[in-house]
Write an enzyme that holds these catalytic residues in place. Structure first.
Site, short mmCIF file in Angstrom:
data_model
loop_
_atom_site.label_atom_id
_atom_site.label_comp_id
_atom_site.label_asym_id
_atom_site.label_seq_id
_atom_site.Cartn_x
_atom_site.Cartn_y
_atom_site.Cartn_z
N ASP A 65 0.79 -1.26 0.02
CA ASP A 65 0.07 -0.04 0.17
C ASP A 65 0.75 1.26 -0.08
O ASP A 65 2.19 1.17 0.21
CB ASP A 65 -1.01 0.10 1.17
CG ASP A 65 -0.37 0.52 2.41
OD1 ASP A 65 1.03 0.32 2.50
OD2 ASP A 65 -1.06 0.67 3.34
N GLU B 204 -5.93 1.81 -0.53
CA GLU B 204 -4.83 2.24 -1.11
C GLU B 204 -3.80 0.77 -1.14
O GLU B 204 -2.79 0.66 -1.65
CB GLU B 204 -4.05 3.09 -0.48
CG GLU B 204 -3.35 2.98 0.95
CD GLU B 204 -4.67 3.22 2.18
OE1 GLU B 204 -4.04 3.31 3.07
OE2 GLU B 204 -5.85 3.26 1.73
#
Length: 557
Positions: free
Chosen positions: A426, A469
């Site tokens: 991420d 994300e």
């Protein structure tokens, strides 16, 4: 020949037997009793009379057979028959010098044929009797009695006998003759009318036979059409149930070979840009497919497919169709695969004989092609919808559902025989980035790192959005150590990438955690959990790094 003449001739045949018998009796008496020759039994005296009697009898038998037959007699043939009869009579009577007998026979013939009045006939007979009596009396006076006088006496007795029985003859008056002629004409008209009716009936029968033949042909075509309709219905049911394109084309190819009886069947489809055709399925050997369907050989097929043409050619050569070069193909039939929305390709059938394809075959093929075109369109729409369902709309990466589906399939297929590694990553400090530059720039960041990751993975590896994300890369057939090398290249590329949007320019970093099946986990859930532990360790170790999972990491957490 008219019916009246035939009827008269049949009656004349009966009279002819009487005349032949009369001449035979006369000759017998003349040769045996009145002849002055010493050689009474000489064969030469009887030769000509016997020939005449034999010919006359045979001729009369022939006429009886001819006029009793139902077939029509030509007028010209009848004239030749009468001519032969007259020649026979004249020759005989002239040779024997029997002019008086010929005269009497002629009178009898005229009495029958021309229907002369019996009164006139009696007058002529009386004159003959008095004439013969005069000549006998004259010879008696002159003392010149001979055998001729005896013959004349025989004539007198014959004529007297005939006169005594003349009243018994059935004589037809003119009115009776006219009545018979009228009846004969009526019979002839009725016969012609019946003949016309018979001809009309024959014509009607022929028309009915033609109609029956036409109806049989229609019935035959209807049976063929019903068979085609049934086949199409069954084939359509199966086609609509097949979603896999390769399975669909294989099924259609097998059906076409079985139903049409062709030797070779090929299905060619367009690529995405519609610039080239490629072989999607064919019963030709793979080597022959590559050789036959080179792009320079199938330019004509490409134009046919683009123009959505259907047809057949029952006499082809490799000069006209280069794609059949090297094969014993004599006839081809083709149908384009197209719908209102798109063009997909073409179906090509080949046969080794000439003149085998018909309009019925083409109709069947175009029907199949229409069904296949719809199935291809449905398959394309299905793939598009499936792709939309599998892909994240923002980044273009695969979504979480597809990620789990792929991992399940890969692990099941591997069954521990080969490794499967995943890298969970991420964006570092992504919340701060969103708060500083806004969510639109945050979306730009996610799109950029996904692009960089997809550019650097192998063909067959997938990049999926796990949530927010967080993203996962699936490396098939790679150990964790090998996956580490690829991930490091991706991490450094993201670190060095300048992301800009309008006036904003910045760099971002990502943290990776790597886990591998079957080394670290035996199922999808545990594998992702291990990768998550490794990524957490990377975050806690200062971020912008890559950590490979091991059991010690869980103990430190």
């Amino acid at each position: 020949m008219s019916a009246e003449k035939i009827a008269i001739e049949r009656e004349y045949i009966k009279i002819s037997w009487f005349l032949i018998l009369s001449i035979a009796v006369y000759l017998l008496f003349d040769k045996l009793f009145f002849s002055t020759s010493v050689e009474i039994v000489s064969f030469s005296q009887w030769l000509v009379p016997l020939i005449f009697l034999f010919i006359s009898s045979a001729y009369n038998i022939f006429k009886r057979w001819l006029f009793n037959n139902d077939e029509q007699i030509n007028e010209e043939i009848f004239r030749y028959l009468k001519f032969f009869e007259v020649i026979n009579l004249v020759f005989f009577f002239g040779y024997e010098r029997l002019f008086d007998l010929m005269f009497v026979i002629s009178l009898v013939f005229l009495l029958y044929v021309e229907r002369i009045n019996v009164k006139n006939l009696k007058q002529v007979t009386m004159i003959l009797i008095f004439s013969y009596i005069f000549f006998i009396f004259l010879d008696f006076i002159t003392n010149n009695i001979s055998s001729v006088d005896l013959r004349n006496l025989f004539y007198i007795l014959f004529y007297i006998f005939w006169l005594s029985y003349s009243s018994k003859l059935e004589i037809y008056e003119k009115s009776q003759t006219n009545e018979i002629s009228l009846k004969l004409k009526q019979y002839e008209e009725n016969f012609k009318s019946q003949q016309k009716l018979s001809e009309a009936k024959d014509i009607k029968i022929k028309e009915l036979e033609r109609e029956l033949s036409y109806l049989k042909e229609i019935n035959k075509r209807l049976n063929i059409s019903l068979g085609e309709f049934f086949n199409l219905q069954e084939i359509s049911k199966i086609i609509t149930q097949i979603l896999d394109t390769n399975e669909l084309l294989k099924f259609v190819n097998d059906v076409l070979i079985g139903v049409t009886g062709v030797d070779k069947s090929s299905i060619l489809l367009f690529n995405k840009e519609k610039t080239e055709l490629y072989v999607a399925f064919s019963n030709l050997p793979e080597k022959e497919q590559k050789e036959s369907f080179k792009q320079e050989n199938i330019e004509w097929l490409k134009n046919v497919a683009l123009n959505c043409e259907n047809g057949y050619r029952n006499k082809v050569s490799s000069e006209d169709c280069p794609f059949i070069n090297g094969r014993a193909t004599k006839s081809i039939m083709y149908a384009s695969l197209a719908t209102k929305n798109d063009k997909y390709g073409i179906i090509l059938l080949e046969h080794i004989f000439e003149d085998v394809f018909t309009e019925d075959n083409l109709r069947f093929l175009t029907s199949i092609a229409a069904q296949v075109s719809i199935a291809l369109e449905n398959s394309s729409l299905y793939q598009q919808m499936r792709s939309m369902a599998m892909v994240d709309g923002l980044t273009g990466a695969f979504n979480r559902i597809y990620l789990y589906e792929v991992l399940e399939k890969e692990i099941q297929a591997s069954a521990g025989r080969y490794p499967i590694s995943i890298a969970l990553f991420d964006v570092d400090n992504f919340k701060k980035l969103n708060d500083t530059y806004g969510h639109l720039f945050g979306d730009k960041v996610l799109q950029t790192i996904v692009r960089i990751a997809r550019e650097r993975v192998r063909k067959g590896d997938i990049v999926a959005r796990y949530g927010g994300e967080e993203f996962i890369i699936v490396f098939n057939h790679l150990e964790s150590s090998e996956a580490y090398k690829v991930v490091e290249r991706i991490r450094r590329a993201i670190e060095n990438e300048i992301i800009e949007d309008n006036l904003i320019q910045t760099r971002v970093t990502v943290s990776f955690g790597i886990a591998s099946y079957p080394l670290h986990a035996e199922n999808v859930k545990d594998l992702i959990k291990c990768a998550d532990v490794a990524m957490y360790r990377a975050k806690s170790s200062g971020k912008n790094c890559t950590v490979v999972y091991n059991q010690e990491l869980e103990m430190k957490i």
